[in-house]
Write an enzyme that holds these catalytic residues in place. Structure first.
Site, PDB file in Angstrom:
ATOM      1  N   HIS A   8       4.082  -4.449   5.325  1.00 50.91           N
ATOM      2  CA  HIS A   8       5.205  -3.583   4.745  1.00 50.91           C
ATOM      3  C   HIS A   8       5.309  -2.310   5.494  1.00 50.91           C
ATOM      4  O   HIS A   8       6.849  -2.460   5.530  1.00 50.91           O
ATOM      5  CB  HIS A   8       3.560  -2.463   4.312  1.00 50.91           C
ATOM      6  CG  HIS A   8       4.319  -1.190   3.117  1.00 50.91           C
ATOM      7  ND1 HIS A   8       3.963  -0.264   3.735  1.00 50.91           N
ATOM      8  CD2 HIS A   8       4.336  -1.341   2.349  1.00 50.91           C
ATOM      9  CE1 HIS A   8       4.854   0.888   2.878  1.00 50.91           C
ATOM     10  NE2 HIS A   8       5.056   0.582   2.346  1.00 50.91           N
ATOM     11  N   GLU A  59       9.057  -4.311   6.634  1.00 46.49           N
ATOM     12  CA  GLU A  59      10.134  -4.065   5.162  1.00 46.49           C
ATOM     13  C   GLU A  59      10.315  -2.089   5.525  1.00 46.49           C
ATOM     14  O   GLU A  59      11.684  -2.589   4.885  1.00 46.49           O
ATOM     15  CB  GLU A  59       8.901  -4.538   3.810  1.00 46.49           C
ATOM     16  CG  GLU A  59       9.678  -4.295   2.556  1.00 46.49           C
ATOM     17  CD  GLU A  59       9.211  -3.264   1.992  1.00 46.49           C
ATOM     18  OE1 GLU A  59       9.102  -1.659   1.284  1.00 46.49           O
ATOM     19  OE2 GLU A  59       8.095  -3.148   1.352  1.00 46.49           O
ATOM     20  N   HIS A  60       9.868  -2.266   5.528  1.00 44.36           N
ATOM     21  CA  HIS A  60      10.745  -1.015   5.747  1.00 44.36           C
ATOM     22  C   HIS A  60      11.287  -0.639   6.979  1.00 44.36           C
ATOM     23  O   HIS A  60      12.528  -0.455   6.718  1.00 44.36           O
ATOM     24  CB  HIS A  60       9.373   0.994   5.900  1.00 44.36           C
ATOM     25  CG  HIS A  60       8.959   0.893   5.199  1.00 44.36           C
ATOM     26  ND1 HIS A  60       8.957   2.688   5.210  1.00 44.36           N
ATOM     27  CD2 HIS A  60       8.244   0.437   3.414  1.00 44.36           C
ATOM     28  CE1 HIS A  60       8.469   2.917   3.176  1.00 44.36           C
ATOM     29  NE2 HIS A  60       7.944   2.104   3.180  1.00 44.36           N
ATOM     30  N   GLU A  67       3.510   8.079   2.692  1.00 39.60           N
ATOM     31  CA  GLU A  67       3.213   7.387   1.491  1.00 39.60           C
ATOM     32  C   GLU A  67       1.911   6.881   1.475  1.00 39.60           C
ATOM     33  O   GLU A  67       1.050   6.794   0.188  1.00 39.60           O
ATOM     34  CB  GLU A  67       4.023   5.661   1.781  1.00 39.60           C
ATOM     35  CG  GLU A  67       4.070   4.940   1.144  1.00 39.60           C
ATOM     36  CD  GLU A  67       4.827   3.644   1.214  1.00 39.60           C
ATOM     37  OE1 GLU A  67       5.508   3.302   2.020  1.00 39.60           O
ATOM     38  OE2 GLU A  67       4.790   2.868  -0.182  1.00 39.60           O
TER      39      GLU A  67
END
Lengths: 430, 432
Positions: free
Chosen positions: B67, B70-71, B142
């Protein structure tokens, strides 16, 4: 490219909007009931759609009604209630598979329309009262929904911001209603309200999909019968008075992430000449990942995962949302307000305006690719009593200039800064 | 370029496997204004232990790295990739799941440029220490956001109660501690191992000329060099069939308790067809008993054990599989007890032929409805393809199902030691 082939017919007690489209493998029917937002009816309007969807005179309990939906290849039915400016809108949404995609071409559309009609116009009732058990149960469910708004901190912060910002205005009323009022509702009183609702709400019915227009008009005519045409309409727009002083509120709950939500007044509404400029303003300010809020609050200062803005174009509000560490309140607030100042001073380029125009158009075209999205966009016309076509909308956005964005930004006034923070830290001391 | 025609749903897919191994799928929808493109790598949060490209032994990377990567793909040395899409009137996004990382855009104009941007930015990583450190603040928020969401905590708590070792139990975003350990070298190592074109799928759906689009993608890929790589060596821990914890709970500031029952699936490395059949049958059976038309739902509702929040979902993959049922309740223990009993009871229940036909009709309707969304088609097609399932064969597969299939499935589905319960309970009154 033609954006929609909407045809509107005045029927007995409602307007029928027919939207032929080859984009979908289903037929969508949406019935939108509109009335002024009022404290005395908001709780009943929250409860009513739930009761209507549980049983009809022909299908007298949840299981038999649900089984009837399933027989029609899982016909989907849902409802929601929303505030739009001074109006409260209850939407019932029905979707059924287009017969052309079924192996046996089973004729299900007429049956689906008939069921939809039953839910709206023939709910289970006797002697002027709804089914007691159903009403009691749905009251409990709604009660729980009202009590648990707090469990979702983002929604809760939105609601509290509007509570503070629009105190005394109909728009501050809660869509789920109020516990005090809920306690007084009986199967009789709810049915009395239902009759008023059926007679007086302004009703628009949208049908969209790949069908024969004449046939569908006839089918809807046959299954949608409304006893009245005496409908109450709502003034198109709200008026906002200038903000006298900025309201800064901090509230505390048990939480990890603080919610900084800020409300502004735009004094610009759907249908106004500068509405298009407001669209571009919002895109530049906080509507997209390329916007000032995303760039500065998130990318430059790593203060938040989300920092965005949206506007309510019938009430004239601009709302900013971000989730931050409780200790970063002052810094985040300062940065957000600086971005608005930058917008007012025109600190953005012609090129950025041009890109944002493209993005807004892209977003609108995308929304119109979805049946529900297209209906929502078209319904703005009803809410605003206007006659803006989709082509006007596109053209208006394509023509927005840098200067117009500055002018619309300059009208915007800060109203309320709301911060929901943790019990232990962050924010202003009370 | 191969053409796959699906008559009943009136769709055509064009596909080609490029020289570098990238599989491309195109779906032409000229009646739509928009085009949706999604570029997916077969790499997600569960791929924590593997042999890095060029390495000779397994390494274990920090939780949440897929993840995080991905960012970071969106940030380049000189610019933010969101701006590249913005300049072309498109909007971009990405998501990470247990088994996939996907990058996507939607556009209603300049589609060719946007497809190139999608391919180019995902195939051109740039990570620096500064930008990695900066991202820790953003992802930290997040994670904090999810920490405050009781439904998410209940969902992951249930998965954690089912799994002993398997990394499916790790939150996709990781933890504040685990993401703080991530370095730029870790990111490069994961990137090089998992982002080779032969481990990826490109799906573009919408308003474009199919032949021209395939040519564009082919020449874009031919202009780049990707030396062939050996097959990716991933390692997953041994996972027992039984659940890790039978009952667990946490307290959170909620007004009403949440009670979820988790049913852990035996992982038998099914073939694509078998996997699809299990997925269809479990969802149809759950639907039959536990949706609003179901007998079990009716009982739970009548006894006031559930409300509108009651839901169920099944997730099946090659590596893991589970079903979760439950929702908000006044009586968390009684709901869990009764749902468990009901799951055991399924084996004895008989489904009539007529009812089964209705279940199939409902499933067919749901499936056809979902095909209105190009996003659904592209994402689900890519997801299924990796599992060896063809999305557009789902309809005939549903039509073929029989009561005997359902009975056979039920025979082996529910075992007592594969059931766990997880509850989110309201905090006890604090003395202040």
């Amino acid at each position: 490219m033609e954006l929609s082939n909407e045809k509107v017919y005045q029927k007995q007690g409602y307007r029928l909007h027919i939207l032929p489209s080859k984009k979908y493998k289903t037929i969508n029917v949406v019935a939108k009931f509109k009335a002024p937002i009022k404290r005395q009816s908001i709780t009943e309007r929250a409860l009513l759609p739930q009761v209507l969807q549980k049983a009809t005179n022909q299908h007298p309990n949840i299981r038999s009604l649900q089984s009837a939906f399933e027989d029609l290849y899982g016909m989907a039915l849902s409802s929601d209630g929303t505030k739009k400016g001074e109006s409260h809108v209850i939407s019932f949404r029905m979707e059924v598979v287009n017969e052309a995609f079924l192996k046996d071409n089973a004729p299900i559309l007429d049956q689906a329309l008939q069921l939809f009609n039953e839910v709206l116009f023939s709910p289970k009732a006797e002697n002027g009262a709804f089914d007691e058990k159903i009403v009691e149960r749905e009251k409990q469910t709604l009660e729980q929904k009202i009590r648990s708004i707090k469990d979702d901190k983002m929604n809760y912060a939105n609601m509290r911001l509007i509570d503070h910002m629009c105190e005394g205005e109909p728009y501050s009323l809660h869509v789920h209603g109020y516990l005090d009022d809920l306690a007084t509702i009986t199967p009789q009183t709810l049915h009395t309200y239902y009759q008023k609702f059926i007679e007086q709400d302004l009703l628009d019915v949208y049908v969209i999909g790949d069908f024969d227009e004449a046939e569908i008009e006839q089918s809807v005519d046959e299954y949608f019968t409304r006893p009245t045409s005496d409908n109450e309409d709502v003034p198109a727009q709200s008026t906002s008075s200038p903000v006298e002083s900025v309201n800064e509120v901090t509230e505390r709950e048990e939480l990890n992430q603080g919610k900084l939500h800020i409300g502004f007044r735009t004094f610009t509404h759907f249908g106004d000449e500068d509405y298009y400029a407001l669209q571009i303003f919002n895109g530049l300010f906080g509507g997209f990942p390329s916007s000032k809020l995303f760039e500065n609050v998130r990318e430059k200062h790593s203060l938040a995962y989300y920092a965005a803005s949206r506007f309510e174009s019938h009430k004239g509000l601009l709302l900013v949302f971000s989730g931050i560490d409780p200790n970063d309140y002052e810094q985040a607030k300062t940065i957000i307000l600086e971005q608005l100042q930058a917008m007012k001073e025109g600190r953005f380029t012609e090129e950025e305006v041009a890109e944002t125009r493209e993005q807004v158009i892209n977003q609108l075209l995308e929304t119109m690719d979805s049946a529900q999205g297209l209906i929502e966009i078209l319904y703005h016309k009803i809410l605003s009593h206007g006659d803006m076509t989709l082509d006007d909308l596109m053209k208006g956005i394509k023509n927005v200039t840098h200067d117009q964005v500055v002018k619309v930004a300059d009208k915007i006034e800060l109203d309320t800064i709301y911060f929901l923070t943790s019990n232990e830290q962050g924010g202003e001391e009370a | 370029m191969k053409e796959l025609r699906y008559e009943q749903i009136q769709e055509t897919i064009y596909t080609e496997t490029l020289d570098n191994g990238l599989e491309v799928f195109l779906l032409s929808k000229p009646e739509m204004a928009k085009t949706y493109g999604v570029f997916t790598t077969n790499y997600g949060s569960i791929d924590q232990t593997f042999t890095p490209l060029g390495g000779d032994e397994h390494v274990k990377v920090p939780e949440g790295i897929a993840h995080f990567l991905e960012h970071k793909m969106f940030e380049k040395e000189d610019r933010d990739v969101f701006q590249d899409f913005t300049k072309k009137g498109a909007s971009a996004n990405a998501f990470t799941s247990f088994t996939k990382t996907a990058y996507l855009f939607t556009a209603t104009s300049q589609v060719d440029d946007n497809v190139k941007t999608l391919l180019d930015f995902v195939q051109d990583p740039y990570f620096s220490k500064e930008s990695v450190d900066k991202e820790k603040g953003i992802i930290g928020q997040e994670i904090r956001m999810y920490d405050d969401q009781p439904d998410w905590q209940a969902f992951f708590g249930t998965i954690q109660s089912m799994y002993h070792e398997h990394p499916v139990k790790v939150d996709i975003a990781g933890t504040i501690d685990s993401i703080n350990q991530i370095t730029k070298d870790d990111l490069y190592s994961c990137y090089e191992t998992f982002y080779h074109p032969s481990n990826m799928i490109l799906f573009v759906a919408g308003n474009f000329d199919v032949q021209a689009m395939m040519d564009l993608i082919r020449s874009n890929q031919q202009a780049k060099e990707f030396p062939p790589i050996p097959e990716i060596d991933r390692s997953y821990p041994e996972e027992p069939a039984h659940v890790a914890v039978r009952e667990d709970s946490i307290e959170m500031p909620v007004t009403r308790a949440k009670s979820l029952v988790g049913l852990k699936e035996k992982v038998t490395h099914l073939s694509g067809k078998e996997l699809l059949q299990s997925e269809l049958l479990s969802s149809m059976i759950l639907d039959y008993y536990f949706s609003k038309s179901g007998a079990f739902y009716e009982e739970l509702y009548e006894r006031d054990l559930i409300d509108d929040s009651f839901h169920f979902e099944t997730e099946l993959d090659r590596q893991f599989g589970f079903t979760i049922l439950g929702g908000d309740t006044r009586q968390p223990d009684e709901l869990a007890r009764r749902v468990k009993e009901m799951l055991h009871q399924l084996k004895e229940e008989k489904i009539g032929k007529e009812d089964f036909e209705r279940m199939k009709r409902k499933k067919i309707g749901q499936f056809v409805r979902s095909l209105n969304s190009m996003e659904f088609i592209a994402n689900q097609f890519s997801h299924y393809h990796v599992l060896g399932v063809d999305l557009f064969e789902v309809l005939p597969e549903i039509e073929k199902l029989t009561v005997a299939d359902a009975e056979q499935f039920l025979e082996h589905w529910v075992k007592d030691d594969q059931i766990s319960v997880f509850q989110v309970l309201p905090q006890k009154e604090q003395v202040s």
